[in-house]
Design a protein around this motif. Structure first.
Motif, PDB file in Angstrom:
ATOM      1  N   GLU A  17       0.880  -1.034  -0.054  1.00  0.00           N
ATOM      2  CA  GLU A  17       0.258  -0.082  -0.031  1.00  0.00           C
ATOM      3  C   GLU A  17       0.920   1.270   0.096  1.00  0.00           C
ATOM      4  N   VAL A  18       2.050   1.290   0.744  1.00  0.00           N
ATOM      5  CA  VAL A  18       2.751   2.243   0.714  1.00  0.00           C
ATOM      6  C   VAL A  18       3.957   2.307  -0.463  1.00  0.00           C
ATOM      7  N   GLY A  19       3.858   1.404  -1.256  1.00  0.00           N
ATOM      8  CA  GLY A  19       4.727   1.373  -2.393  1.00  0.00           C
ATOM      9  C   GLY A  19       6.236   0.939  -2.180  1.00  0.00           C
ATOM     10  N   ASP A  20       6.332   0.130  -1.079  1.00  0.00           N
ATOM     11  CA  ASP A  20       7.688  -0.417  -0.709  1.00  0.00           C
ATOM     12  C   ASP A  20       7.949  -1.743  -1.568  1.00  0.00           C
ATOM     13  N   ILE A  21       6.941  -2.499  -1.832  1.00  0.00           N
ATOM     14  CA  ILE A  21       6.957  -3.471  -2.872  1.00  0.00           C
ATOM     15  C   ILE A  21       5.551  -3.562  -3.648  1.00  0.00           C
ATOM     16  N   SER A  22       5.695  -4.281  -4.745  1.00  0.00           N
ATOM     17  CA  SER A  22       4.507  -4.365  -5.666  1.00  0.00           C
ATOM     18  C   SER A  22       3.693  -5.219  -5.047  1.00  0.00           C
ATOM     19  N   ARG A  23       2.258  -5.087  -5.508  1.00  0.00           N
ATOM     20  CA  ARG A  23       1.228  -6.237  -4.889  1.00  0.00           C
ATOM     21  C   ARG A  23       1.662  -7.741  -5.301  1.00  0.00           C
ATOM     22  N   ALA A  24       2.175  -7.679  -6.591  1.00  0.00           N
ATOM     23  CA  ALA A  24       2.585  -9.176  -6.905  1.00  0.00           C
ATOM     24  C   ALA A  24       3.441  -9.713  -5.993  1.00  0.00           C
ATOM     25  N   GLU A  25       4.419  -9.035  -5.621  1.00  0.00           N
ATOM     26  CA  GLU A  25       5.639  -9.227  -4.595  1.00  0.00           C
ATOM     27  C   GLU A  25       4.705  -9.928  -3.134  1.00  0.00           C
ATOM     28  N   ALA A  26       3.942  -8.686  -2.720  1.00  0.00           N
ATOM     29  CA  ALA A  26       3.180  -9.159  -1.473  1.00  0.00           C
ATOM     30  C   ALA A  26       2.324 -10.282  -1.548  1.00  0.00           C
ATOM     31  N   ALA A  27       1.713 -10.551  -2.809  1.00  0.00           N
ATOM     32  CA  ALA A  27       0.778 -11.864  -2.927  1.00  0.00           C
ATOM     33  C   ALA A  27       1.507 -13.054  -2.800  1.00  0.00           C
ATOM     34  N   LYS A  28       3.042 -13.156  -3.525  1.00  0.00           N
ATOM     35  CA  LYS A  28       3.721 -14.278  -3.448  1.00  0.00           C
ATOM     36  C   LYS A  28       4.442 -14.500  -2.145  1.00  0.00           C
ATOM     37  N   ALA A  29       4.655 -13.497  -1.430  1.00  0.00           N
ATOM     38  CA  ALA A  29       5.204 -13.592  -0.105  1.00  0.00           C
ATOM     39  C   ALA A  29       4.061 -13.983   0.901  1.00  0.00           C
ATOM     40  N   GLN A  30       2.833 -13.767   0.758  1.00  0.00           N
ATOM     41  CA  GLN A  30       1.786 -14.290   1.490  1.00  0.00           C
ATOM     42  C   GLN A  30       1.509 -15.448   1.269  1.00  0.00           C
ATOM     43  N   LYS A  31       2.039 -16.176   0.451  1.00  0.00           N
ATOM     44  CA  LYS A  31       1.615 -17.425   0.121  1.00  0.00           C
ATOM     45  C   LYS A  31       2.623 -18.405   0.640  1.00  0.00           C
ATOM     46  N   GLU A  32       3.813 -18.026   1.097  1.00  0.00           N
ATOM     47  CA  GLU A  32       4.894 -18.537   1.513  1.00  0.00           C
ATOM     48  C   GLU A  32       4.633 -19.034   3.230  1.00  0.00           C
ATOM     49  N   LYS A  33       5.181 -20.430   3.395  1.00  0.00           N
ATOM     50  CA  LYS A  33       5.224 -20.712   4.799  1.00  0.00           C
ATOM     51  C   LYS A  33       5.990 -20.119   5.679  1.00  0.00           C
ATOM     52  N   LEU A  34       5.812 -20.067   6.824  1.00  0.00           N
ATOM     53  CA  LEU A  34       6.597 -19.419   7.930  1.00  0.00           C
ATOM     54  C   LEU A  34       8.108 -19.642   7.553  1.00  0.00           C
ATOM     55  N   GLY A  35       8.324 -21.085   7.397  1.00  0.00           N
ATOM     56  CA  GLY A  35       9.894 -21.507   7.191  1.00  0.00           C
ATOM     57  C   GLY A  35      10.635 -21.302   8.329  1.00  0.00           C
ATOM     58  N   LEU A  36      10.196 -21.305   9.651  1.00  0.00           N
ATOM     59  CA  LEU A  36      11.014 -21.097  10.861  1.00  0.00           C
ATOM     60  C   LEU A  36      11.955 -22.347  10.770  1.00  0.00           C
ATOM     61  N   LYS A  37      13.214 -21.644  11.530  1.00  0.00           N
ATOM     62  CA  LYS A  37      14.228 -22.590  11.649  1.00  0.00           C
ATOM     63  C   LYS A  37      14.686 -22.100  12.949  1.00  0.00           C
ATOM     64  N   VAL A  38      14.192 -22.511  14.104  1.00  0.00           N
ATOM     65  CA  VAL A  38      14.370 -21.801  15.654  1.00  0.00           C
ATOM     66  C   VAL A  38      15.562 -22.428  16.193  1.00  0.00           C
ATOM     67  N   SER A  39      16.259 -21.498  16.415  1.00  0.00           N
ATOM     68  CA  SER A  39      17.527 -21.711  17.445  1.00  0.00           C
ATOM     69  C   SER A  39      16.936 -21.432  18.697  1.00  0.00           C
ATOM     70  N   LYS A  40      16.945 -22.341  19.641  1.00  0.00           N
ATOM     71  CA  LYS A  40      16.466 -22.053  21.036  1.00  0.00           C
ATOM     72  C   LYS A  40      17.395 -21.046  21.898  1.00  0.00           C
ATOM     73  N   PRO A  41      16.992 -20.374  22.712  1.00  0.00           N
ATOM     74  CA  PRO A  41      17.586 -19.433  23.336  1.00  0.00           C
ATOM     75  C   PRO A  41      18.761 -20.257  24.423  1.00  0.00           C
ATOM     76  N   ARG A  42      19.847 -20.128  24.278  1.00  0.00           N
ATOM     77  CA  ARG A  42      20.877 -20.763  24.783  1.00  0.00           C
ATOM     78  C   ARG A  42      21.723 -19.698  25.777  1.00  0.00           C
ATOM     79  N   ASN A  43      21.398 -19.527  26.862  1.00  0.00           N
ATOM     80  CA  ASN A  43      21.894 -18.516  27.840  1.00  0.00           C
ATOM     81  C   ASN A  43      22.557 -19.151  29.211  1.00  0.00           C
TER      82      ASN A  43
END
Length: 755
Positions: A263-289
């Motif tokens: 909406e603010v013009g940082d990316i195109s609507r096509a780019e937004a639509a493509k990214a919205q279809k992606e899975k989260l793709g988490l690769k969590v590194s647990k906190p190690r403290n």
């Protein structure tokens, strides 16, 4: 003429004027939250103006807390610790997607307005008026940054955190004035950089670099569009939009961010639509403290380093000053830990004592002449899970540094201190005493003051075996660890020389108290830590020079993007005894590992010396030994002092009786062998000790099971019996005096906290 900031917007004066004007018109416009009515808060516009004018002009920005890295002597990472997991990075090292995403969702007009967004304020006023409450805020990114500064300054103090975040007019006025200042001084790009480094992203991650590592195991500069949108969306409510615990809600929020970016013009609507279809793709590194993350069993060493930092005045005059620096973090602490030595210690402990055993073992290695602690480990793992036999009690150190109770009775490993004191007093290396099998404690015995110690109750002590009858000279008495010999030696020279010697060697009880002036100290009745014993024996190895133990070589601190070096504690070396006295002790203790009670511990590839010790009821067993370039102490026993090591399995091996040469000795041998592999093998400085005694039948060698190492029965200052020790060989008679029940404060069986 008032100047404008780089990046556009009004000057400080113009912003303040507009702010005050809007405040008067609306009744209250307050930094990030447009309140529906001033009257509800009982504060008039005039009061707001006065509060604004009275605020200090400059915002004092505290350094951002960052993680601290603890390194070994070779530069390898031991552990990472932090109050807040954060790594500060520059804007150029943050993905452009991330920069655009946070601006789009948090403050899309960031580059058009000043510290306060007047359009946003009016919009929020209208919305709040319609809802009758605070339905919408109007905080700019700059104002949010200022609020985070206040939160950072509050640290972990819940009261201060509440004050920094409370929804009051006073806080909002203060927030706005400082936001104006920040805009004037920093400019947009630096504000964005600071904001991305200070803000909280959930899952213990502070700042975008830590967040990128936590959720995606990547760096901030490599964040993709979808990843950036996810992180930007978390900021508004880290718990609500936590992708680890609520994937659906996190995706929904991410997609809102992507839509806003389009909406603010940082990316195109096509780019937004493509990214919205992606899975989260988490690769969590647990906190190690914390020290729980330490490698190679170095958790206890890590904890000791922390204790040094928090207690040593070199890091600050008060404990509050030291804690503030520690919690601020950003430290790189290079320690004296030698990874080769640490690996060897841990391997030896693991081989000889299981974590599930009824008893534990601790070992510490120190470098003579420098005081460097090169290894520290124990058989119970570092941690808080009692079911896994873990403990956070460090059996190697004094109580004040996280140690167990008040140290552990050392048995006959104390006798070399008595011998060193006698040699310093001018007694010959072949000093002879009658050394009967059994005797009353000599009385009176001179102390450092005018009041001698007196054996009021006629307390007695005896040797390990009836076959140990004198007369003996010093060499043989040391090899066989003859109790009556060393008590007679103390009676001869008095207690003061022994106390003076232990003071020079900084041998204190585990609770920090000095040793009492009683003859029983000759037999190791008082609790002392392995680190203290290893450091004291290191003075023998370095020909009489005692060096205080040190664990830290250097510290650098990162504050923002700058680094500075901090002063660290230095080892202080001083002469504790003459070179000849130390050389003589070395020859005496060589005999212990060559043919005495410590023969099983002797190293085969280099000169070494040491002493065994076993205390009353076999509740503690020790071996303390050294080469010219490494000193080490090993203790085996129960932290609760409730386990008598008779007919017991330790490390899968059955022991009818445990003594210093039987379990601690082999641990020391294996640990030292690995630690010294590939290193120089210097020899001791040789001194001649006249030979007068020759073994005779029944003098302690005759049964083929080893030599006696009795620690006898001890008397306190009133002549009452204290803890004594049993032998490291010989006939193993039952001891006659037990440790008083109140000698130790109790721990639970798994090494839990001091009670």
């Amino acid at each position: 003429m008032s100047k404008k900031r780089s990046g556009g917007g009004l000057s400080t004066t113009q912003q303040a004027a507009k702010f005050l004007g809007v405040s008067v018109l609306s009744g209250a416009v307050l930094a990030g939250i447009a309140l529906p009515a001033v009257g509800a808060l009982g504060l008039a516009a005039k009061g707001s103006v006065e509060s604004f004018d009275e605020l200090p002009a400059n915002l004092k920005t505290p350094p951002l807390s960052q993680r601290t890295t603890i390194l070994d002597a070779k530069g390898g990472t031991i552990a990472t610790v932090y109050s807040r997991d954060r790594t500060v990075v520059e804007l150029k090292d943050i993905s452009p997607y991330m920069q655009k995403a946070i601006v789009a969702i948090e403050d899309s007009r960031f580059y058009q307005h000043g510290a306060v967004d007047l359009k946003g304020v009016l919009r929020a006023l209208n919305q709040n008026a319609q809802s009758g409450g605070v339905a919408q805020g109007a905080s700019t990114l700059t104002q949010q940054y200022v609020k985070n500064v206040f939160v950072e300054e509050a640290g972990d103090d819940p009261t201060k955190v509440a004050q920094a975040t409370q929804q009051t007019i006073g806080r909002k006025i203060r927030e706005l004035k400082y936001a104006i200042q920040v805009e004037e001084e920093l400019g947009k790009h630096k504000i964005l950089e600071n904001y991305l480094n200070i803000t909280f992203f959930g899952q213990q991650a502070y700042g975008v670099e830590a967040a990128a590592q936590r959720y995606f195991s990547t760096s901030a500069k490599d964040l993709t569009l979808a990843q950036s949108a996810l992180l930007a969306g978390i900021v508004q409510s880290p718990s609500r939009y936590d992708p680890v615990n609520d994937e659906a809600e996190a995706i929904k929020r991410r997609n809102v961010v992507l839509q806003r970016m389009a909406e603010v013009g940082d990316i195109s609507r096509a780019e937004a639509a493509k990214a919205q279809k992606e899975k989260l793709g988490l690769k969590v590194s647990k906190p190690r403290n914390g020290c729980i993350t330490a490698v190679d069993g170095a958790g206890f060493y890590c904890d000791y380093v922390r204790s040094v930092f928090l207690t040593d005045p070199v890091f600050g005059k008060t404990k509050e000053e030291r804690a503030k620096i520690w919690n601020q973090g950003g430290l790189t602490i290079k320690t004296t830990l030698d990874p080769q030595a640490q690996d060897s210690v841990q391997a030896s402990l693991k081989d000889h004592v299981y974590k599930t055993d009824k008893v534990a073992a601790a070992a510490t290695l120190v470098e003579p002449g420098t005081g460097k602690i090169v290894a520290m480990g124990q058989s119970k793992p570092y941690g808080t899970n009692a079911k896994q036999h873990e403990t956070v009690i460090n059996y190697s150190v004094n109580y004040s540094m996280g140690g167990s109770n008040f140290g552990f009775p050392t048995g006959s490993t104390f006798k070399p201190f008595v011998a060193a004191a006698a040699l310093e007093e001018g007694r010959p290396a072949d000093q002879e005493y009658s050394s009967p099998y059994q005797m009353e404690y000599p009385s009176p015995v001179q102390t450092c003051d005018s009041k001698p110690w007196v054996n009021l109750n006629g307390e007695k002590l005896e040797n390990e075996s009836e076959s140990e009858r004198g007369p003996f000279r010093l060499r043989k008495a040391m090899e066989l660890s003859v109790n009556t010999y060393f008590v007679q030696m103390i009676s001869d020279i008095g207690l003061c020389p022994v106390v003076n010697m232990t003071n020079k060697l900084q041998v204190v009880q585990g609770n920090g108290d000095k040793l009492p002036e009683v003859p029983a100290i000759a037999l190791g009745s008082k609790g002392i830590s392995p680190l203290t014993m290893a450091s004291a024996y290191a003075a023998f190895a370095s020909r009489g020079m005692y060096c205080t133990p040190v664990a830290i070589e250097s510290i650098t601190q990162k504050v923002g993007q700058k680094k500075k070096s901090l002063e660290v504690p230095k080892s202080t070396c001083s002469r504790a005894m003459s070179e000849n006295t130390a050389d003589t002790i070395n020859q005496l203790l060589k005999g212990v590992v060559d043919s005495g009670t410590g023969k099983a511990a002797g190293l085969s590839d280099r000169e070494n010396a040491g002493k065994t010790g076993t205390t009353d009821s076999r509740k503690n067993a020790w071996f303390v030994g050294y080469t010219p370039n490494l000193s080490g102490a090993v203790w085996v026993g129960s932290a609760t002092q409730k386990v008598e090591m008779r007919r017991i399995y330790i490390g899968g091996q059955y022991n009818e009786l445990v003594f210093g040469g039987r379990v601690p000795g082999p641990i020391w041998k294996d640990a030292m062998t690995g630690a010294l592999a590939g290193k120089d093998a210097p020899g001791f400085n040789y001194v001649e000790i006249p030979e007068h005694n020759t073994p005779k039948p029944g003098d302690g060698n005759g049964n083929g099971n080893g030599n006696g190492n009795g620690d006898g029965n001890n008397g306190d200052s009133n002549g009452n019996g204290n803890n004594g020790g049993t032998g490291d060989g010989g006939a193993f008679p039952n001891p006659t005096i037990s440790i008083p029940e109140n000698l130790f404060q109790g721990n639970n069986g798994n090494g839990g906290r001091r009670g």
